[in-house]
Design an enzyme around this catalytic site. Structure first.
Site, PDB file in Angstrom:
ATOM      1  N   SER A   7       0.862  -1.186   0.000  1.00 37.80           N
ATOM      2  CA  SER A   7       0.000   0.000   0.000  1.00 37.80           C
ATOM      3  C   SER A   7       0.895   1.232   0.000  1.00 37.80           C
ATOM      4  CB  SER A   7      -0.934  -0.015   1.210  1.00 37.80           C
ATOM      5  OG  SER A   7      -0.228  -0.291   2.389  1.00 37.80           O
ATOM      6  N   GLU A   9       1.234   5.463   0.873  1.00 37.28           N
ATOM      7  CA  GLU A   9       0.683   6.597   1.633  1.00 37.28           C
ATOM      8  C   GLU A   9       1.104   7.910   0.966  1.00 37.28           C
ATOM      9  OE1 GLU A   9       0.855   6.359   5.930  1.00 37.28           O
ATOM     10  OE2 GLU A   9       1.476   8.454   6.019  1.00 37.28           O
ATOM     11  N   THR A  40      -2.922  11.116   4.260  1.00 33.43           N
ATOM     12  CA  THR A  40      -2.813  11.633   5.634  1.00 33.43           C
ATOM     13  C   THR A  40      -3.763  12.799   5.873  1.00 33.43           C
ATOM     14  OG1 THR A  40      -1.021  13.161   5.124  1.00 33.43           O
ATOM     15  CG2 THR A  40      -0.383  10.930   5.776  1.00 33.43           C
ATOM     16  N   TYR A  41      -3.873  13.141   7.138  1.00 35.77           N
ATOM     17  CA  TYR A  41      -4.907  14.072   7.596  1.00 35.77           C
ATOM     18  C   TYR A  41      -4.274  14.991   8.622  1.00 35.77           C
ATOM     19  CZ  TYR A  41      -9.753  14.821   9.409  1.00 35.77           C
ATOM     20  OH  TYR A  41     -10.982  15.307   9.778  1.00 35.77           O
ATOM     21  N   ALA A  43      -4.381  16.927  11.847  1.00 32.70           N
ATOM     22  CA  ALA A  43      -5.181  17.110  13.059  1.00 32.70           C
ATOM     23  C   ALA A  43      -5.438  18.604  13.247  1.00 32.70           C
ATOM     24  CB  ALA A  43      -4.447  16.545  14.265  1.00 32.70           C
ATOM     25  N   HIS A  68      -6.791   8.973   6.291  1.00 33.76           N
ATOM     26  CA  HIS A  68      -6.397   8.950   7.695  1.00 33.76           C
ATOM     27  C   HIS A  68      -7.403   9.875   8.376  1.00 33.76           C
ATOM     28  CE1 HIS A  68      -1.935   7.687   7.084  1.00 33.76           C
ATOM     29  NE2 HIS A  68      -2.713   7.184   6.136  1.00 33.76           N
ATOM     30  N   GLY A  99      -3.883  11.459  16.430  1.00 31.94           N
ATOM     31  CA  GLY A  99      -3.334  12.687  15.857  1.00 31.94           C
ATOM     32  C   GLY A  99      -2.578  13.502  16.885  1.00 31.94           C
ATOM     33  N   ASP A 100      -1.965  14.563  16.429  1.00 35.38           N
ATOM     34  CA  ASP A 100      -1.235  15.493  17.311  1.00 35.38           C
ATOM     35  C   ASP A 100      -1.781  16.876  17.038  1.00 35.38           C
ATOM     36  OD1 ASP A 100       0.735  13.714  18.487  1.00 35.38           O
ATOM     37  OD2 ASP A 100       1.519  13.529  16.445  1.00 35.38           O
ATOM     38  N   GLN A 167       4.693   2.832  12.650  1.00 33.84           N
ATOM     39  CA  GLN A 167       5.629   3.935  12.413  1.00 33.84           C
ATOM     40  C   GLN A 167       6.847   3.308  11.725  1.00 33.84           C
ATOM     41  OE1 GLN A 167       6.477   6.793  11.623  1.00 33.84           O
ATOM     42  NE2 GLN A 167       5.648   7.751  13.472  1.00 33.84           N
ATOM     43  N   GLN A 203      16.195  15.566   6.167  1.00 29.89           N
ATOM     44  CA  GLN A 203      14.753  15.415   6.388  1.00 29.89           C
ATOM     45  C   GLN A 203      14.477  14.139   7.213  1.00 29.89           C
ATOM     46  OE1 GLN A 203      12.318  14.034   3.071  1.00 29.89           O
ATOM     47  NE2 GLN A 203      11.135  15.918   3.220  1.00 29.89           N
ATOM     48  N   PHE A 207      12.565  14.187  10.807  1.00 30.89           N
ATOM     49  CA  PHE A 207      11.309  13.435  11.009  1.00 30.89           C
ATOM     50  C   PHE A 207      11.489  12.413  12.133  1.00 30.89           C
ATOM     51  CE2 PHE A 207       9.141  13.462   6.538  1.00 30.89           C
ATOM     52  CZ  PHE A 207       8.971  14.825   6.651  1.00 30.89           C
ATOM     53  N   HIS A 257       3.749  -1.176   3.812  1.00 30.77           N
ATOM     54  CA  HIS A 257       3.060   0.109   3.590  1.00 30.77           C
ATOM     55  C   HIS A 257       4.154   1.153   3.354  1.00 30.77           C
ATOM     56  CE1 HIS A 257      -0.160   3.120   4.173  1.00 30.77           C
ATOM     57  NE2 HIS A 257       0.709   3.803   4.896  1.00 30.77           N
TER      58      HIS A 257
HETATM   59  P1  FAD Z   1      -2.978   6.525  20.404  1.00 30.46           P
HETATM   60  O1  FAD Z   1      -3.057   5.087  20.052  1.00 30.46           O
HETATM   61  O2  FAD Z   1      -4.166   7.130  21.054  1.00 30.46           O
HETATM   62  O3  FAD Z   1      -1.703   6.705  21.367  1.00 30.46           O
HETATM   63  C1  FAD Z   1      -1.220   8.014  21.684  1.00 30.46           C
HETATM   64  C2  FAD Z   1      -0.466   7.975  22.997  1.00 30.46           C
HETATM   65  O4  FAD Z   1      -1.390   7.783  24.082  1.00 30.46           O
HETATM   66  C3  FAD Z   1       0.543   6.840  23.124  1.00 30.46           C
HETATM   67  O5  FAD Z   1       1.641   7.321  23.845  1.00 30.46           O
HETATM   68  C4  FAD Z   1      -0.196   5.772  23.916  1.00 30.46           C
HETATM   69  O6  FAD Z   1       0.688   4.951  24.662  1.00 30.46           O
HETATM   70  C5  FAD Z   1      -1.056   6.638  24.840  1.00 30.46           C
HETATM   71  N1  FAD Z   1      -2.322   5.991  25.202  1.00 30.46           N
HETATM   72  C6  FAD Z   1      -3.239   5.476  24.363  1.00 30.46           C
HETATM   73  N2  FAD Z   1      -4.292   4.998  25.049  1.00 30.46           N
HETATM   74  C7  FAD Z   1      -4.036   5.214  26.361  1.00 30.46           C
HETATM   75  C8  FAD Z   1      -4.740   4.979  27.566  1.00 30.46           C
HETATM   76  N3  FAD Z   1      -5.936   4.390  27.563  1.00 30.46           N
HETATM   77  N4  FAD Z   1      -4.168   5.368  28.751  1.00 30.46           N
HETATM   78  C9  FAD Z   1      -2.940   5.963  28.758  1.00 30.46           C
HETATM   79  N5  FAD Z   1      -2.231   6.231  27.633  1.00 30.46           N
HETATM   80  C10 FAD Z   1      -2.764   5.863  26.459  1.00 30.46           C
HETATM   81  N6  FAD Z   1      -0.802  12.022  12.434  1.00 30.46           N
HETATM   82  C11 FAD Z   1      -1.592  12.937  11.817  1.00 30.46           C
HETATM   83  O7  FAD Z   1      -1.826  14.019  12.374  1.00 30.46           O
HETATM   84  N7  FAD Z   1      -2.124  12.701  10.567  1.00 30.46           N
HETATM   85  C12 FAD Z   1      -1.935  11.531   9.926  1.00 30.46           C
HETATM   86  O8  FAD Z   1      -2.434  11.340   8.821  1.00 30.46           O
HETATM   87  C13 FAD Z   1      -1.124  10.523  10.560  1.00 30.46           C
HETATM   88  N8  FAD Z   1      -0.903   9.333   9.975  1.00 30.46           N
HETATM   89  C14 FAD Z   1      -0.234   8.352  10.664  1.00 30.46           C
HETATM   90  C15 FAD Z   1      -0.118   7.069  10.093  1.00 30.46           C
HETATM   91  C16 FAD Z   1       0.530   6.046  10.767  1.00 30.46           C
HETATM   92  C17 FAD Z   1       0.611   4.675  10.151  1.00 30.46           C
HETATM   93  C18 FAD Z   1       1.119   6.298  12.045  1.00 30.46           C
HETATM   94  C19 FAD Z   1       1.839   5.206  12.786  1.00 30.46           C
HETATM   95  C20 FAD Z   1       1.031   7.570  12.611  1.00 30.46           C
HETATM   96  C21 FAD Z   1       0.359   8.603  11.932  1.00 30.46           C
HETATM   97  N9  FAD Z   1       0.200   9.882  12.487  1.00 30.46           N
HETATM   98  C22 FAD Z   1      -0.562  10.831  11.843  1.00 30.46           C
HETATM   99  C23 FAD Z   1       0.844  10.233  13.750  1.00 30.46           C
HETATM  100  C24 FAD Z   1      -0.082   9.992  14.949  1.00 30.46           C
HETATM  101  O9  FAD Z   1      -1.233  10.779  14.847  1.00 30.46           O
HETATM  102  C25 FAD Z   1       0.705  10.342  16.203  1.00 30.46           C
HETATM  103  O10 FAD Z   1       1.731   9.412  16.411  1.00 30.46           O
HETATM  104  C26 FAD Z   1      -0.124  10.507  17.449  1.00 30.46           C
HETATM  105  O11 FAD Z   1       0.694  11.108  18.455  1.00 30.46           O
HETATM  106  C27 FAD Z   1      -0.645   9.216  18.019  1.00 30.46           C
HETATM  107  O12 FAD Z   1      -1.683   8.714  17.315  1.00 30.46           O
HETATM  108  P2  FAD Z   1      -2.219   7.218  17.633  1.00 30.46           P
HETATM  109  O13 FAD Z   1      -3.444   7.025  16.860  1.00 30.46           O
HETATM  110  O14 FAD Z   1      -1.151   6.235  17.510  1.00 30.46           O
HETATM  111  O15 FAD Z   1      -2.611   7.449  19.210  1.00 30.46           O
END
Ligand code: FAD
Length: 278
Positions: A7, A9, A40-41, A43, A68, A99-100, A167, A203, A207, A257
């Site tokens: 796939s 991205e 990607t999206y 936040a 995303h 997201g962040d 990641q 870069q 990253f 991916h």
């Molecule tokens: P989560 O799974 O919610 O985890 C975030 C943090 O919270 C982690 O440290 C986890 O340990 C902690 N956590 C989760 N649940 C709990 C709980 N119940 N109690 C305590 N701690 C908890 N970002 C974007 O903005 N746009 C994108 O398009 C994008 N695409 C991505 C694609 C991939 C394949 C990946 C791996 C990342 C991508 N990201 C993107 C980055 C991602 O949004 C960030 O890494 C973000 O900080 C975490 O998202 P997550 O969905 O993994 O979060």
């Protein structure tokens, strides 16, 4: 023959020229027969229109596409509305993320973690969407420790994720250890490695520092040693990432991916080297 699902991205282009360029990149990559392409999206709203427009374009070109979708800063009502829009667009796959938040962005909204978004999507739309989630073999940078991060990942899987995409990483031991630990903890879904091509040293380092991916010292020093010699960086990068993918494939990964960075050349070269040409 392609023997491993792949796939691609992309990120949503910001200018009309970028839209045209990405359309050309897609045409170069489609002959590799991706299972789907994801977009990607941003936040907090920065690139969300671009995401859906790019996804629509890919679907119209006859390929499966996944937006995303991040929940940070969102309300349940806005997520429900967005899901209805995705359905109306014929979208069947979502990469669901927390997201962040961009710096200076106000509230965190009604979702704290991606697991809550996954649970909400399942509750609101049942099995309509195939849900991909993020995984971090080298630990998410904000996690308290690897054990807490694994527990959070398992919660996210149990909430209804179908597949995880990692990641990027350059250390296969971290990936295989993560998959083993996740399975032991009850999260038995395919974990597809996210592959970052190496084309630009500064870069990549920037990253990687931001997202918590480790660039091993030997790779950093070799890249630094090439200075501005782009051709050598690219040739070295191609060798390193081909070896990485070969090791992953030998270990039985369910797919690859590719983080294309909206560029076709290196990803095409990688797939050709790996024999992943359709
Ligand atoms: P989560 O799974 O919610 O985890 C975030 C943090 O919270 C982690 O440290 C986890 O340990 C902690 N956590 C989760 N649940 C709990 C709980 N119940 N109690 C305590 N701690 C908890 N970002 C974007 O903005 N746009 C994108 O398009 C994008 N695409 C991505 C694609 C991939 C394949 C990946 C791996 C990342 C991508 N990201 C993107 C980055 C991602 O949004 C960030 O890494 C973000 O900080 C975490 O998202 P997550 O969905 O993994 O979060």
């Amino acid at each position: 023959m392609t023997s491993l699902p792949i796939s691609f991205e992309f990120f949503p282009p910001k200018t009309p020229e970028g839209v045209d360029k990405l359309a050309a990149v897609r045409q170069q990559l489609y002959p590799l027969k991706p299972e789907y392409c994801s977009v990607t999206y941003g936040a907090g709203g920065s690139t969300q229109d671009g995401t859906i427009q790019t996804v629509r374009a890919i679907l119209a070109e006859g390929f499966d596409a996944a937006p995303h979708f991040s929940c940070i800063g969102a309300s349940k009502a806005s997520v429900r509305e967005q899901l209805a829009q995705f359905k109306a667009d014929g979208i069947k796959r979502i990469v669901a993320l927390r997201g962040d938040l961009p710096s200076g962005y106000g509230g965190f909204g009604e979702f704290k973690y991606a697991s809550e978004l996954v649970a909400f999507i399942r509750e609101a739309t049942g099995d309509h969407f195939h849900i991909e989630v993020g995984a971090y073999p080298e630990m998410h940078p904000q996690a308290r420790n690897p054990q807490a991060d694994l527990k959070a990942y398992v919660t996210k899987v149990m909430a209804g994720a179908d597949v995880a995409i990692t990641q990027y990483f350059f250390n296969t031991d971290a990936y295989f250890r993560f998959v083993e630990d996740a399975e032991k903890a009850g999260a038995r879904i395919p974990v597809v490695p996210g592959i970052m091509p190496i084309t630009n040293a500064s870069q990549l380092i920037r990253f990687s520092d931001a997202c918590g991916a480790e660039v091993p010292r030997w790779i950093r020093t070799r890249l630094e040693g090439f200075g501005d010699d782009k051709a050598s960086i690219q040739a070295f990068g191609l060798d390193v990432v081909t070896d990485l993918c070969d090791q992953l494939r030998a270990g039985g990964v369910p797919g690859l991916h590719f983080y294309t960075m909206n560029q076709a050349t290196t990803v095409k070269a990688l797939c050709e080297r790996l024999g992943l040409t359709a």
